[in-house]
Design an enzyme around this catalytic site. Sequence first.
Site, PDB file in Angstrom:
ATOM      1  N   GLY A   1      -9.224  73.652 120.298  1.00  0.00           N
ATOM      2  CA  GLY A   1     -10.400  72.991 120.869  1.00  0.00           C
ATOM      3  C   GLY A   1     -10.075  71.995 121.957  1.00  0.00           C
TER       4      GLY A   1
ATOM      5  N   ARG B   1     -12.567  70.361 125.886  1.00  0.00           N
ATOM      6  CA  ARG B   1     -13.473  69.241 126.218  1.00  0.00           C
ATOM      7  C   ARG B   1     -13.247  68.124 125.195  1.00  0.00           C
ATOM      8  NH1 ARG B   1     -19.517  71.207 124.080  1.00  0.00           N
ATOM      9  NH2 ARG B   1     -19.224  70.332 121.992  1.00  0.00           N
TER      10      ARG B   1
ATOM     11  N   SER C   1     -12.185  61.965 109.811  1.00  0.00           N
ATOM     12  CA  SER C   1     -13.338  61.262 110.374  1.00  0.00           C
ATOM     13  C   SER C   1     -13.689  60.112 109.447  1.00  0.00           C
ATOM     14  CB  SER C   1     -14.542  62.208 110.475  1.00  0.00           C
ATOM     15  OG  SER C   1     -15.730  61.472 110.702  1.00  0.00           O
TER      16      SER C   1
ATOM     17  N   TYR D   1     -20.349  68.181 106.859  1.00  0.00           N
ATOM     18  CA  TYR D   1     -19.338  67.518 107.682  1.00  0.00           C
ATOM     19  C   TYR D   1     -18.529  66.529 106.842  1.00  0.00           C
ATOM     20  CZ  TYR D   1     -17.282  65.294 111.820  1.00  0.00           C
ATOM     21  OH  TYR D   1     -16.404  64.793 112.756  1.00  0.00           O
TER      22      TYR D   1
HETATM   23  N1  LIG Z   1     -16.467  62.397 118.634  1.00  0.00           N
HETATM   24  C1  LIG Z   1     -16.378  61.644 117.537  1.00  0.00           C
HETATM   25  O1  LIG Z   1     -16.969  60.549 117.458  1.00  0.00           O
HETATM   26  C2  LIG Z   1     -15.554  62.087 116.364  1.00  0.00           C
HETATM   27  C3  LIG Z   1     -15.463  61.231 115.259  1.00  0.00           C
HETATM   28  C4  LIG Z   1     -14.695  61.613 114.156  1.00  0.00           C
HETATM   29  C5  LIG Z   1     -14.025  62.822 114.181  1.00  0.00           C
HETATM   30  N2  LIG Z   1     -14.128  63.657 115.261  1.00  0.00           N
HETATM   31  C6  LIG Z   1     -13.414  64.924 115.218  1.00  0.00           C
HETATM   32  O2  LIG Z   1     -12.635  65.048 116.387  1.00  0.00           O
HETATM   33  C7  LIG Z   1     -12.486  66.431 116.731  1.00  0.00           C
HETATM   34  C8  LIG Z   1     -12.911  66.648 118.181  1.00  0.00           C
HETATM   35  O3  LIG Z   1     -14.267  66.211 118.303  1.00  0.00           O
HETATM   36  P1  LIG Z   1     -15.011  66.095 119.707  1.00  0.00           P
HETATM   37  O4  LIG Z   1     -15.939  64.952 119.591  1.00  0.00           O
HETATM   38  O5  LIG Z   1     -14.046  66.156 120.845  1.00  0.00           O
HETATM   39  O6  LIG Z   1     -15.892  67.452 119.647  1.00  0.00           O
HETATM   40  P2  LIG Z   1     -16.446  68.368 120.843  1.00  0.00           P
HETATM   41  O7  LIG Z   1     -17.553  69.169 120.252  1.00  0.00           O
HETATM   42  O8  LIG Z   1     -16.764  67.541 122.025  1.00  0.00           O
HETATM   43  O9  LIG Z   1     -15.208  69.319 121.175  1.00  0.00           O
HETATM   44  C9  LIG Z   1     -14.719  70.215 120.202  1.00  0.00           C
HETATM   45  C10 LIG Z   1     -13.965  71.342 120.874  1.00  0.00           C
HETATM   46  O10 LIG Z   1     -13.573  72.277 119.848  1.00  0.00           O
HETATM   47  C11 LIG Z   1     -13.913  73.598 120.253  1.00  0.00           C
HETATM   48  N3  LIG Z   1     -14.178  74.440 119.074  1.00  0.00           N
HETATM   49  C12 LIG Z   1     -15.213  74.334 118.209  1.00  0.00           C
HETATM   50  N4  LIG Z   1     -15.162  75.313 117.292  1.00  0.00           N
HETATM   51  C13 LIG Z   1     -14.056  76.051 117.569  1.00  0.00           C
HETATM   52  C14 LIG Z   1     -13.490  77.203 116.992  1.00  0.00           C
HETATM   53  N5  LIG Z   1     -14.067  77.804 115.934  1.00  0.00           N
HETATM   54  N6  LIG Z   1     -12.351  77.698 117.517  1.00  0.00           N
HETATM   55  C15 LIG Z   1     -11.767  77.102 118.613  1.00  0.00           C
HETATM   56  N7  LIG Z   1     -12.284  76.027 119.232  1.00  0.00           N
HETATM   57  C16 LIG Z   1     -13.428  75.497 118.716  1.00  0.00           C
HETATM   58  C17 LIG Z   1     -15.174  73.403 121.098  1.00  0.00           C
HETATM   59  O11 LIG Z   1     -15.432  74.520 121.940  1.00  0.00           O
HETATM   60  C18 LIG Z   1     -14.835  72.131 121.865  1.00  0.00           C
HETATM   61  O12 LIG Z   1     -14.092  72.414 123.030  1.00  0.00           O
HETATM   62  C19 LIG Z   1     -13.332  67.191 115.707  1.00  0.00           C
HETATM   63  O13 LIG Z   1     -12.519  67.631 114.653  1.00  0.00           O
HETATM   64  C20 LIG Z   1     -14.313  66.141 115.217  1.00  0.00           C
HETATM   65  O14 LIG Z   1     -14.811  66.447 113.926  1.00  0.00           O
HETATM   66  C21 LIG Z   1     -14.893  63.311 116.344  1.00  0.00           C
END
Ligand SMILES: NC(=O)c1ccc[n+]([C@@H]2O[C@H](COP(=O)([O-])OP(=O)(O)OC[C@H]3O[C@@H](n4cnc5c(N)ncnc54)[C@H](O)[C@@H]3O)[C@@H](O)[C@H]2O)c1
Length: 256
Positions: free
Chosen positions: A10, A13, A146, A159
């Site tokens: 992933g 982005r 998270s 989640y």
């Molecule tokens: N943004 C936050 O505040 C936050 C907080 C806690 C945890 N997280 C965790 O951080 C990680 C990244 O989050 P983010 O905010 O950058 O999310 P995002 O949605 O902006 O980016 C996630 C990326 O993962 C890719 N992806 C999703 N499903 C996929 C799959 N099945 N196979 C391959 N690629 C896949 C998407 O296309 C995207 O590019 C995640 O695990 C999320 O749970 C984020």
Amino acid sequence: MATRTVLITGGGRGIGLGVVRQFLDEGCNVTVLEKNLDAADPSFAALLASTPQLWAVAGDVNDPDDREAFLQGTIERFGRLDILINNAGVAPRVRRDVLEVDEESWDFVLDTNLKANFFLTQRSAQLMKAQQPIDGTRGFIINFGSINSYVVATDRVEYCASKAGVAMLTQVFARGLAPEQIYVYEVRPGVIDTPMTSVVHDKYTRMIEEEDAFPIARWGQPSDVALAISALVSGKFRYSTGEVINVDGGFHLRKL
Ligand SMILES: NC(=O)c1ccc[n+]([C@@H]2O[C@H](COP(=O)([O-])OP(=O)(O)OC[C@H]3O[C@@H](n4cnc5c(N)ncnc54)[C@H](O)[C@@H]3O)[C@@H](O)[C@H]2O)c1
């Protein structure tokens, strides 16, 4: 230090893209397994076109063939798997109360956030185990937890459950893989400014600016998480494994 190879799911982005940039800046080879390459940040396509040290596979972490193509392709191109970063994650497509969640949403979130994390880690560790150690390690594995692994969200039980599961995966793999010189950590972001949180941007901005929920009172940025991961794999935590690093502006610190 020898050139290291970083694998991230992933990375097109959000936080993942920040991590890709960080490790390219550090001179690493970086490979990405990304489901939505077409919807990736435009800067990712530009990086991919101009950076020989960056390689991406269009694929799904839920598909065993895509996971294997990712790992074998990385070895073919760069020779080793040094750092696996299980970043790909999803929120429920629709936020529903705990009494309304359906099985489709449960499977969508748990499969991506927990099951795929487990099986990609398992296979990567099998391959890392066969590598010669460099600088005292055969590999690092970073999982994405998270704050929702311990903060209840009644409209996102899938989640919360998936991230609580990741916390235990990290501990089990850390314990099991330490004798192999493979070290496993969890990064636990708070609220980071990415496309995932854009749908609740106003709510979190209020929590940050008006409700005193975050001692470091600003949005987290992908680069904040990327720098923490960089530190974890720097070799300076050589007597630590299974650690959780909160990257949450101090959110986990309770106050009466
Ligand atoms: N943004 C936050 O505040 C936050 C907080 C806690 C945890 N997280 C965790 O951080 C990680 C990244 O989050 P983010 O905010 O950058 O999310 P995002 O949605 O902006 O980016 C996630 C990326 O993962 C890719 N992806 C999703 N499903 C996929 C799959 N099945 N196979 C391959 N690629 C896949 C998407 O296309 C995207 O590019 C995640 O695990 C999320 O749970 C984020």
